[in-house]
Design a protein around this motif. Structure first.
Motif, PDB file in Angstrom:
ATOM      1  N   UNK A 160       0.824  -1.212   0.000  1.00  0.00           N
ATOM      2  CA  UNK A 160       0.000   0.000   0.000  1.00  0.00           C
ATOM      3  C   UNK A 160       0.857   1.261   0.000  1.00  0.00           C
ATOM      4  N   UNK A 161       2.014   1.204   0.657  1.00  0.00           N
ATOM      5  CA  UNK A 161       2.893   2.369   0.721  1.00  0.00           C
ATOM      6  C   UNK A 161       3.496   2.725  -0.634  1.00  0.00           C
ATOM      7  N   UNK A 162       3.597   1.753  -1.543  1.00  0.00           N
ATOM      8  CA  UNK A 162       4.254   2.011  -2.825  1.00  0.00           C
ATOM      9  C   UNK A 162       3.289   2.146  -3.996  1.00  0.00           C
ATOM     10  N   UNK A 163       2.029   1.791  -3.805  1.00  0.00           N
ATOM     11  CA  UNK A 163       1.091   1.713  -4.921  1.00  0.00           C
ATOM     12  C   UNK A 163       1.051   2.988  -5.759  1.00  0.00           C
ATOM     13  N   UNK A 164       1.039   4.129  -5.121  1.00  0.00           N
ATOM     14  CA  UNK A 164       0.901   5.399  -5.841  1.00  0.00           C
ATOM     15  C   UNK A 164       2.149   5.789  -6.599  1.00  0.00           C
ATOM     16  N   UNK A 192      -6.032   5.227  -3.196  1.00  0.00           N
ATOM     17  CA  UNK A 192      -5.022   4.335  -2.640  1.00  0.00           C
ATOM     18  C   UNK A 192      -3.824   5.086  -2.069  1.00  0.00           C
ATOM     19  N   UNK A 193      -3.723   6.363  -2.346  1.00  0.00           N
ATOM     20  CA  UNK A 193      -2.546   7.124  -1.924  1.00  0.00           C
ATOM     21  C   UNK A 193      -2.540   7.354  -0.420  1.00  0.00           C
ATOM     22  N   UNK A 194      -1.375   7.154   0.178  1.00  0.00           N
ATOM     23  CA  UNK A 194      -1.137   7.524   1.569  1.00  0.00           C
ATOM     24  C   UNK A 194      -0.171   8.705   1.519  1.00  0.00           C
ATOM     25  N   UNK A 195      -0.640   9.931   1.728  1.00  0.00           N
ATOM     26  CA  UNK A 195       0.157  11.134   1.451  1.00  0.00           C
ATOM     27  C   UNK A 195       1.485  11.162   2.199  1.00  0.00           C
ATOM     28  N   UNK A 196       2.562  11.529   1.518  1.00  0.00           N
ATOM     29  CA  UNK A 196       3.873  11.653   2.174  1.00  0.00           C
ATOM     30  C   UNK A 196       3.814  12.648   3.328  1.00  0.00           C
ATOM     31  N   UNK A 197       4.438  12.284   4.422  1.00  0.00           N
ATOM     32  CA  UNK A 197       4.476  13.170   5.582  1.00  0.00           C
ATOM     33  C   UNK A 197       3.254  13.110   6.471  1.00  0.00           C
ATOM     34  N   UNK A 198       2.200  12.426   6.033  1.00  0.00           N
ATOM     35  CA  UNK A 198       0.978  12.354   6.826  1.00  0.00           C
ATOM     36  C   UNK A 198       1.182  11.440   8.032  1.00  0.00           C
ATOM     37  N   UNK A 199       0.378  11.663   9.073  1.00  0.00           N
ATOM     38  CA  UNK A 199       0.465  10.819  10.257  1.00  0.00           C
ATOM     39  C   UNK A 199       0.129   9.371   9.912  1.00  0.00           C
TER      40      UNK A 199
END
Length: 280
Positions: A160-164, A192-199
């Protein structure tokens, strides 16, 4: 021996452009094995939208399923023209697309095929150029380890961390993203994105690091002897890990951070496998 007739063809998923390069973990596992066993081969790059059609055209059955139970028609596939295909397993499509030889359509089975080839320098005998891909009596353990690694990276948040950040071909990226979004059950690829720097991302990275620590790093019990699972000598299990590390290197923005996790274990292993990371 006729070099051209003995050269194998390796079908891999094209990432990029402008320069096609391997990215997905399973093709990387088998590519390491090809280079480690000093196999003569050439890569046929297949655009992601054409992967299913290519596998179907070659007549290689699926070895995996999607979550909905449908066939997962993916790569890699290896065509070995020097090994005859038994008549009991040869499909009509295989007969049409090869005069002779064997088609192997799974990364683990490709490594096993290379390991078992009598003419390969990877014979495990004395005086060989390197250790065997599979040490004696380790095939079942390797199969279990391969399944464990796939689950570990997939279920601990790594995928999930790399999908975007998967490097799609811009010419077909939108169609590919829409298809993959449907497969995983979301309405938009952007979901699917987990924004960079987000908690959320920081929490997922910490959980991923912890999972690798307990589920894999603890198994490296000879770190003082070398970078591999057994210390100085590599084996296919190291290449299974290496395939996933290549995926992270290509797609994880925090790759440099990951290299340093667990005392720099992943960076050392990735660097040690570079000897067999040629793209031919």
């Amino acid at each position: 021996m006729d070099t051209q007739k003995s050269t194998m063809t390796y079908y891999d998923i094209a990432s990029g452009p402008p320069v096609f390069h391997p990215c997905a973990p399973n093709p990387w596992k088998a590519r390491y094995a090809l280079n480690f066993s000093k196999t003569s081969y050439r890569t046929t790059w297949v655009p992601l939208p054409d992967v299913a059609a290519t596998r179907t055209k070659l007549g290689v059955p699926a070895v995996r399923k999607h979550a909905d139970g449908t066939d997962f028609l993916t790569l890699p596939i290896l065509h070995d023209p020097s090994s005859p295909t038994s008549s009991s397993s040869t499909t009509q499509q295989q007969q049409q697309h090869q005069e002779k030889g064997t088609l192997v359509g799974d990364s683990f089975d490709i490594a096993l095929h290379l390991h078992n080839k009598p003419s390969s320098p990877d014979d495990g005998g004395e005086g060989g150029a390197h250790p065997p891909l599979f040490p004696p009596n380790s095939l079942a353990l390797h199969r279990a380890f391969n399944a464990h690694l796939d689950a570990l990276f997939s279920e601990s948040g790594g995928v999930q961390l790399v999908m975007s950040y998967i490097p799609f071909d811009p010419a077909t990226a939108e169609a590919t993203k829409a298809k993959m979004a449907r497969r995983v059950g979301v309405s938009r690829w952007e979901d699917l994105e987990v924004p960079p720097g987000s908690e959320q991302r920081k929490s997922m990275l910490a959980a991923f690091e912890a999972a690798l620590g307990s589920g894999l790093a603890a198994w490296f019990v000879r770190r003082d002897e070398g970078p591999f699972l057994e210390g100085r000598e590599p084996m296919y299990a190291d290449m299974i890990i290496g395939g996933w590390l290549q995926f992270m290197r290509n797609c994880l923005p925090e790759w440099e951070e990951m290299r340093g996790w667990h005392g720099g274990l992943w960076g050392r292993l990735h660097d040690a496998l570079e000897e067999w990371a040629q793209v031919l």
